[in-house]
Design an enzyme around this catalytic site. Structure first.
Site, PDB file in Angstrom:
ATOM      1  N   THR A  34       0.812  -1.212   0.000  1.00 41.01           N
ATOM      2  CA  THR A  34       0.000   0.000   0.000  1.00 41.01           C
ATOM      3  C   THR A  34       0.849   1.268   0.000  1.00 41.01           C
ATOM      4  O   THR A  34       0.439   2.291  -0.542  1.00 41.01           O
ATOM      5  CB  THR A  34      -0.926  -0.027   1.238  1.00 41.01           C
ATOM      6  OG1 THR A  34      -1.772  -1.159   1.108  1.00 41.01           O
ATOM      7  CG2 THR A  34      -1.765   1.220   1.358  1.00 41.01           C
ATOM      8  N   TYR A  48      -7.745  -0.230  -3.921  1.00 43.07           N
ATOM      9  CA  TYR A  48      -6.682   0.418  -4.705  1.00 43.07           C
ATOM     10  C   TYR A  48      -5.710  -0.653  -5.199  1.00 43.07           C
ATOM     11  O   TYR A  48      -5.797  -1.822  -4.802  1.00 43.07           O
ATOM     12  CB  TYR A  48      -5.937   1.429  -3.823  1.00 43.07           C
ATOM     13  CG  TYR A  48      -5.457   0.825  -2.544  1.00 43.07           C
ATOM     14  CD1 TYR A  48      -4.229   0.183  -2.468  1.00 43.07           C
ATOM     15  CD2 TYR A  48      -6.250   0.849  -1.391  1.00 43.07           C
ATOM     16  CE1 TYR A  48      -3.806  -0.424  -1.311  1.00 43.07           C
ATOM     17  CE2 TYR A  48      -5.832   0.241  -0.222  1.00 43.07           C
ATOM     18  CZ  TYR A  48      -4.611  -0.391  -0.189  1.00 43.07           C
ATOM     19  OH  TYR A  48      -4.196  -1.000   0.966  1.00 43.07           O
ATOM     20  N   SER A  81       1.705  -7.852  -0.516  1.00 44.65           N
ATOM     21  CA  SER A  81       2.627  -8.650   0.296  1.00 44.65           C
ATOM     22  C   SER A  81       2.146 -10.086   0.478  1.00 44.65           C
ATOM     23  O   SER A  81       2.930 -10.962   0.847  1.00 44.65           O
ATOM     24  CB  SER A  81       2.903  -7.987   1.634  1.00 44.65           C
ATOM     25  OG  SER A  81       1.766  -7.964   2.438  1.00 44.65           O
ATOM     26  N   THR A 114       1.709  -4.278   4.240  1.00 46.37           N
ATOM     27  CA  THR A 114       1.599  -4.522   5.685  1.00 46.37           C
ATOM     28  C   THR A 114       1.058  -5.908   6.029  1.00 46.37           C
ATOM     29  O   THR A 114       1.244  -6.382   7.141  1.00 46.37           O
ATOM     30  CB  THR A 114       0.698  -3.463   6.345  1.00 46.37           C
ATOM     31  OG1 THR A 114      -0.603  -3.539   5.765  1.00 46.37           O
ATOM     32  CG2 THR A 114       1.262  -2.077   6.196  1.00 46.37           C
ATOM     33  N   ASP A 115       0.372  -6.549   5.057  1.00 42.07           N
ATOM     34  CA  ASP A 115      -0.301  -7.803   5.409  1.00 42.07           C
ATOM     35  C   ASP A 115       0.668  -8.894   5.865  1.00 42.07           C
ATOM     36  O   ASP A 115       0.349  -9.681   6.755  1.00 42.07           O
ATOM     37  CB  ASP A 115      -1.147  -8.309   4.227  1.00 42.07           C
ATOM     38  CG  ASP A 115      -2.341  -7.393   3.968  1.00 42.07           C
ATOM     39  OD1 ASP A 115      -2.648  -6.551   4.831  1.00 42.07           O
ATOM     40  OD2 ASP A 115      -2.958  -7.526   2.898  1.00 42.07           O
ATOM     41  N   LYS A 187       0.545  -7.599  13.017  1.00 45.69           N
ATOM     42  CA  LYS A 187      -0.496  -6.681  12.520  1.00 45.69           C
ATOM     43  C   LYS A 187      -1.769  -6.935  13.305  1.00 45.69           C
ATOM     44  O   LYS A 187      -2.236  -8.072  13.399  1.00 45.69           O
ATOM     45  CB  LYS A 187      -0.714  -6.903  11.023  1.00 45.69           C
ATOM     46  CG  LYS A 187      -1.651  -5.870  10.412  1.00 45.69           C
ATOM     47  CD  LYS A 187      -1.731  -5.957   8.900  1.00 45.69           C
ATOM     48  CE  LYS A 187      -2.651  -4.857   8.368  1.00 45.69           C
ATOM     49  NZ  LYS A 187      -2.803  -4.873   6.915  1.00 45.69           N
ATOM     50  N   GLU A 307       1.954 -34.251  22.199  1.00 42.54           N
ATOM     51  CA  GLU A 307       1.929 -34.596  20.772  1.00 42.54           C
ATOM     52  C   GLU A 307       2.991 -33.854  19.971  1.00 42.54           C
ATOM     53  O   GLU A 307       3.524 -34.384  19.001  1.00 42.54           O
ATOM     54  CB  GLU A 307       0.573 -34.239  20.138  1.00 42.54           C
ATOM     55  CG  GLU A 307      -0.608 -35.049  20.616  1.00 42.54           C
ATOM     56  CD  GLU A 307      -1.108 -34.592  21.962  1.00 42.54           C
ATOM     57  OE1 GLU A 307      -1.038 -33.368  22.240  1.00 42.54           O
ATOM     58  OE2 GLU A 307      -1.545 -35.436  22.759  1.00 42.54           O
TER      59      GLU A 307
HETATM   60  N1  ASP Z   1      -2.640  -5.560   0.688  1.00 44.68           N
HETATM   61  C1  ASP Z   1      -1.555  -4.688   1.066  1.00 44.68           C
HETATM   62  C2  ASP Z   1      -0.284  -5.509   1.116  1.00 44.68           C
HETATM   63  O1  ASP Z   1       0.021  -6.113   2.106  1.00 44.68           O
HETATM   64  C3  ASP Z   1      -1.850  -4.035   2.342  1.00 44.68           C
HETATM   65  C4  ASP Z   1      -0.853  -3.022   2.791  1.00 44.68           C
HETATM   66  O2  ASP Z   1       0.225  -2.870   2.280  1.00 44.68           O
HETATM   67  O3  ASP Z   1      -1.176  -2.320   3.766  1.00 44.68           O
HETATM   68  O4  ASP Z   1       0.414  -5.533   0.138  1.00 44.68           O
END
Ligand code: ASP
Length: 343
Positions: A34, A48, A81, A114-115, A187, A307
């Site tokens: 992002t 986006y 990501s 961020t993911d 996150k 286990e």
């Molecule tokens: N979908 C995005 C990613 O992880 C979300 C982000 O960057 O905040 O690439």
């Protein structure tokens, strides 16, 4: 004697005024996400396209960087990501290690979605020996949004990577004026700009007026393992499975059949799993496929059980990274157990 002292003083003066030798050198490795995202409306915070802008565009958007560092950019990928995989991670880490080994490099920044940012940050943390700062940064709002957070996050990240006070602290994540340890950060929100926290360990510090501060002198987490990847050519497949009421052994058996070299289960609570999957877990362990049981809960330690291996403080995605690095160097089951049993 007098002449050489005069020469040294002149040189010092020259260096002071030209400033060239003083300026930190920071490389930005761009992976997408992002922070490099663009939307058709400046109100869009979803829908986006991640990874639309190149690294030079990100750098040019923050001209203030030039005031304190020599910054260069390298486009490693430009992805969501969720599409980052272990092959790319290995390539990124090796490239960064080579850069950090250069005397002129002060520190590095990785811009990232961020993911899965915490996974890349953790991987870099476990594999980097250099005391120089490694800073991973993202944004929750695309670059085109009103009040986008990427530019300030990038400024902070570069400032941190250029800062002497950030050395010897392992990899760090910078988001929303906070500095988090890669070891513990996760996150915790799908949309808010305050999206990264370390539920029990807390923040390392933060920024005021773009200046980093730390709560403590440089320190490292207790029992943090280091993995040398200089000879590692590829990383083995480790599957993560999620526990819930009604979970059966179908997926764990499928993972074994599909050649998973290790398995992580996001168990319930303190790593409990349904009795009906325990035989499959035992079978995997008996075949030499380590099964690490973590928790689907965001905080707390997972103890070992009969286990399988308890994940300790690591969440499922971090347990998967340790397991994959350990398997890449053919560590024994007992050694692997030792990475997680930190109490
Ligand atoms: N979908 C995005 C990613 O992880 C979300 C982000 O960057 O905040 O690439």
């Amino acid at each position: 004697m007098k002449n050489s002292a005069l020469l040294a003083t002149l040189l010092l003066f020259f260096c002071f005024f030209c400033g060239a030798a003083e300026r930190p050198q920071v490389t930005i490795y761009a992976m997408g996400g992002t922070i490099a995202g663009a939307a058709s409306s400046n109100l869009d915070s979803t829908g986006y396209v991640s990874g639309s802008l190149g690294v030079q565009t990100l750098i040019d958007a923050v001209p203030e960087l030039k005031s304190f560092a020599d910054v260069s950019g390298r486009q490693v990928a430009n992805l969501e990501s969720s599409d980052v995989d272990r092959t790319l991670l290995l390539k990124l880490a090796k490239t960064i290690h080579a850069d950090l080994a250069k005397p002129d490099t002060s520190g590095v920044v990785v811009t990232h979605g961020t993911d899965t940012l915490e996974e890349t940050a953790f991987f870099l943390d476990l594999t980097t020996r250099s005391p120089k700062p490694v800073v991973i940064v993202g944004a929750m709002r695309p670059a085109t949004a009103i009040s986008a957070d990427g530019a300030m996050n990038l400024y902070d990240a570069v400032k941190l990577a250029a800062s002497d006070s950030a050395r010897h602290r392992g990899a760090m994540v910078v988001m929303n004026d906070r500095i988090s340890p890669a070891m513990f950060v996760t996150k915790t929100d799908t949309h808010a700009v305050e999206a990264f926290q370390s539920p029990e360990a807390g923040y390392l510090g933060g920024f005021i007026n773009g200046q980093p501060y730390f709560y403590y002198a440089p320190t490292q987490p207790v029992n943090k393992p280091h993995f040398d990847i200089s000879e590692v050519e590829s990383l083995p497949d480790v599957s993560i499975l999620y526990s819930y009421q009604d979970q059966d052994d179908t997926l764990i058996r499928a993972a074994i059949k599909n050649g998973a070299k290790g398995i992580v289960i996001a168990g319930t609570g303190n790593g409990s799993i349904p009795g009906r999957i325990k035989p499959a877990v035992k079978e995997a362990m008996a075949r030499g496929i380590p099964v690490v049981i973590a928790s689907r809960i965001d905080a707390g330690y997972v103890t070992a059980n009969d286990e399988a291996i308890g994940s300790g403080f690591y969440n499922p995605q971090k347990a998967k990274i340790i397991l994959s690095l350990a398997l890449a160097r053919h560590d024994s089951m007992e050694t692997i157990r030792g990475y997680f049993a930190t109490l």
